[in-house]
Design a protein around this motif. Structure first.
Motif, PDB file in Angstrom:
ATOM      1  N   CYS A  66       0.879  -0.640   0.210  1.00 26.79           N
ATOM      2  CA  CYS A  66      -0.110  -0.084   0.399  1.00 26.79           C
ATOM      3  C   CYS A  66       0.894   0.894  -0.028  1.00 26.79           C
ATOM      4  O   CYS A  66       1.924   1.187   0.805  1.00 26.79           O
TER       5      CYS A  66
ATOM      6  N   CYS B  12      -0.561   3.117   3.591  1.00 25.22           N
ATOM      7  CA  CYS B  12      -0.467   2.477   5.312  1.00 25.22           C
ATOM      8  C   CYS B  12       0.428   1.371   5.192  1.00 25.22           C
ATOM      9  O   CYS B  12       1.407   1.542   4.255  1.00 25.22           O
TER      10      CYS B  12
ATOM     11  N   ARG C 298      -0.266  -2.082   4.650  1.00 26.92           N
ATOM     12  CA  ARG C 298      -0.379  -2.773   3.967  1.00 26.92           C
ATOM     13  C   ARG C 298       0.355  -3.771   3.248  1.00 26.92           C
ATOM     14  O   ARG C 298       0.877  -2.828   2.320  1.00 26.92           O
TER      15      ARG C 298
ATOM     16  N   CYS D 219      -5.660  -1.126  -1.781  1.00 27.44           N
ATOM     17  CA  CYS D 219      -5.514  -1.547  -0.534  1.00 27.44           C
ATOM     18  C   CYS D 219      -6.857  -1.805   0.519  1.00 27.44           C
ATOM     19  O   CYS D 219      -7.605  -0.987   0.377  1.00 27.44           O
TER      20      CYS D 219
ATOM     21  N   LYS E 154      -7.884  -1.640   3.510  1.00 26.79           N
ATOM     22  CA  LYS E 154      -7.293  -1.895   4.809  1.00 26.79           C
ATOM     23  C   LYS E 154      -7.667  -0.058   4.810  1.00 26.79           C
ATOM     24  O   LYS E 154      -8.570   0.466   5.602  1.00 26.79           O
ATOM     25  N   CYS E 155      -6.937   0.735   3.694  1.00 28.70           N
ATOM     26  CA  CYS E 155      -7.463   2.146   3.258  1.00 28.70           C
ATOM     27  C   CYS E 155      -7.537   2.504   2.364  1.00 28.70           C
ATOM     28  O   CYS E 155      -8.156   3.391   1.859  1.00 28.70           O
TER      29      CYS E 155
HETATM   30 ZN   LIG Z   1      -3.542   0.835   2.923  1.00 24.79          ZN
END
Ligand SMILES: [Zn+2]
Length: 545
Positions: free
Chosen positions: A232, A235, A237, A248, A250-251
């Motif tokens: 990523c 972040c 990840r 990503c 996650k974000c």
């Molecule tokens: Zn991320």
């Protein structure tokens, strides 16, 4: 303290497209380690480890050993040969049989030259068992040579048939207990890789031939790596690029595809090996239950080569400070020069002894090739990548005598800093203690801002541990290493300035000061200040992609 001319280091030049022992030269660690006389291939996938590479492996093994002892693991040694029948019982003789090097003794009994020791460890626990639940958890480890019958050994030490490896085994009563050990070991992995200042990421992985329930690979990003990751840009990840990971999870930021080298692997194994081989424990009145196992590996030999892949350039080796074969080289005067005639060589030997006392015991090498010019010896030293070089040349005839100090950068060395003897010893002690910032730059853990004027300004990029920051005041340049908080920055991968609120020069100067960012409201901690001597970093920003 050692003399360069006494080091057994057969330096050679490899012609372009050369095939050595039936193996192509495919990557820089393979080429440089051979050319610089650190290893010699004996046959495809097998290497003689020469003294300088042996020093690197010793240092790596010592670091690993300390990390494991610190978390209560106990060192032991299992034989390299494991009875083939154990591998048959766990099903792995069939599953990965072609990768195993096998031997037979005079009675026809079959053995495996072990690539890993889950079978041997489970068999040991079965042999002494059933264990009492009071004896668990147990964490046992060894550092030894392992074997794998690679179909096409390549990339030198990155994929060899014999290699040094840490393997650790946890024995537990439950999954929860195994998870606790797993966290403890993975934390110590993180600490070890931070010490080495290498860009190594923990990546969730399938358990593959090992079986089990939880597993991570420890991946070092490097262009020559055979594994592919998606990172990523905002972040922390990082995932294996098995499917398309454009975004990503996650974000929702964009992901970047990178190559990487696997340097470690960790598993919660469960009962696969203990159940197959009868390794049990008993809790109070209950019937014997299979031990819940976990296992952990770090490829020591591979880590050596991976360090060179990550830090070296096409023409020269570079090392993490902690594992450089020698951390400091002193180049003495040329025979017959003015500085030679005033006792320059005797001074080099005295200086070497004193520098060994300031944190470099056993790590100082004296260049005694007096007949070569200093320039020629500097060039050879650049190729070896000593983190610190001290030159006792023409300026030692000045009053007071001045010594030239160089520290390694990703490519070449810093411009020399001229120091008196006392200043030199103080500065070398500081570098020995804190490490070489330029090598941290090469491993892309720090980002250099360069000159940003009097008003403090900080930028950061995802994935960097911190910034190397320079600021000018009336008396010259000052340098700071600033730790960046974890998580995405205001500009993500885009380098963007963050204004630091109330961070005047005097505030920034104090070690361990906390400064607050105006833009993202987070706190930055000053890790180190280097006020004097001025450490010129021109060009360092060029190393950052
Ligand atoms: Zn991320």
């Amino acid at each position: 303290m050692r003399y360069l001319s006494q080091i057994f280091q057969p330096v050679i030049t490899i012609p372009r497209d050369a095939i050595i022992k039936n193996t192509e030269i495919t990557c820089k660690s393979q080429k440089l380690l051979l050319e610089c006389g650190l290893v010699r291939p004996t046959s495809a996938g097998f290497f003689t480890i020469l003294p300088l590479a042996r020093r690197v492996l010793n240092k790596l093994e010592t670091l690993v050993h300390h990390c494991m002892e610190e978390i209560g693991a106990q060192r032991m040694s299992l034989p390299s040969l494991t009875a083939a029948k154990l591998w048959e019982k766990t099903g792995r003789l069939q599953d990965i049989g072609v990768e195993l090097l096998k031997v037979e003794d005079r009675h026809g009994k079959k053995y495996v030259l072990s690539p890993t020791h889950e079978e041997a460890m489970a068999d040991l626990l079965a042999d002494i068992g059933p264990l009492s639940y009071k004896q668990l958890p147990l964490l046992l480890y060894q550092i030894s040579n392992k074997f794998r019958d690679e179909p096409r050994p390549k990339h030198g030490l990155l994929r060899s048939r014999e290699f040094s490896m840490l393997d650790a085994y946890g024995a537990h009563t439950t999954h929860a207990c195994a998870s606790e050990t797993y966290d403890r070991v993975t934390n110590t992995y993180r600490k070890l890789f931070d010490t080495l200042q290498l860009p190594i990421h923990r990546v969730a992985a399938p358990s593959g031939a090992m079986g089990g329930t939880l597993s991570h690979e420890w991946q070092l990003t490097a262009d020559t790596g055979e594994d592919i990751l998606d990172m990523c840009l905002k972040c922390d990840r990082v995932v294996r690029a098995e499917t398309v990971n454009d975004v990503c999870d996650k974000c929702a930021s964009e992901m970047k595809r990178v190559n990487s080298i696997e340097v470690g692997h960790t598993f919660v194994l469960g009962e696969r090996y203990s159940a197959a081989l009868g390794a049990h424990y008993t809790a109070r009145e209950t019937t014997p239950t299979p031990i819940y196992m976990s296992c952990y590996g770090i490829g020591i030999t591979r880590l050596l080569a991976a360090s060179v892949e990550a830090l070296g350039n096409d023409k020269a080796l570079r090392w993490p400070d902690a594992i450089a074969p020698y951390r400091l080289l002193i180049i003495g005067p040329k025979e017959g020069s003015k500085e030679w005639s005033i006792g320059g060589w005797e001074e080099v030997q005295r200086l070497g002894q004193e520098l060994e006392q300031v944190g470099l015991a056993g790590d100082v090498l004296l260049d005694d090739k007096h007949t070569h010019t200093i320039g020629r010896r500097m060039k050879a030293a650049d190729r070896m990548g000593y983190p610190i070089i001290v030159v006792c040349g023409r300026s030692t005839t000045e009053n007071p005598p001045k010594y030239e100090l160089y520290t390694s950068k990703a490519v070449g060395y810093t411009a020399p800093i001229l120091l008196t003897r006392t200043e030199l010893i103080t500065e070398v002690a500081r570098i020995a203690r804190n490490g070489n910032i330029d090598i941290q730059l090469a491993s892309k853990r720090l980002y250099v801002l360069g000159f940003h004027g009097f008003s403090p300004t900080i930028s950061y990029r995802t994935g960097f541990r911190g910034f190397y920051y320079q600021c000018r005041n009336k008396s010259g340049m000052s340098n700071y290493v600033v730790e960046a908080p974890a998580g995405p920055g205001p500009g993500g991968a885009r380098i963007s300035p963050v204004n630091i609120e109330n961070a005047s020069y005097s505030v920034l100067k104090r070690y361990n000061d906390i400064v607050k960012s105006k833009e993202d409201k987070r706190e930055y901690r000053i890790l180190e200040t280097v006020v004097d001597p001025v450490h010129e970093l021109a060009g360092s920003t060029g190393e950052i992609p």
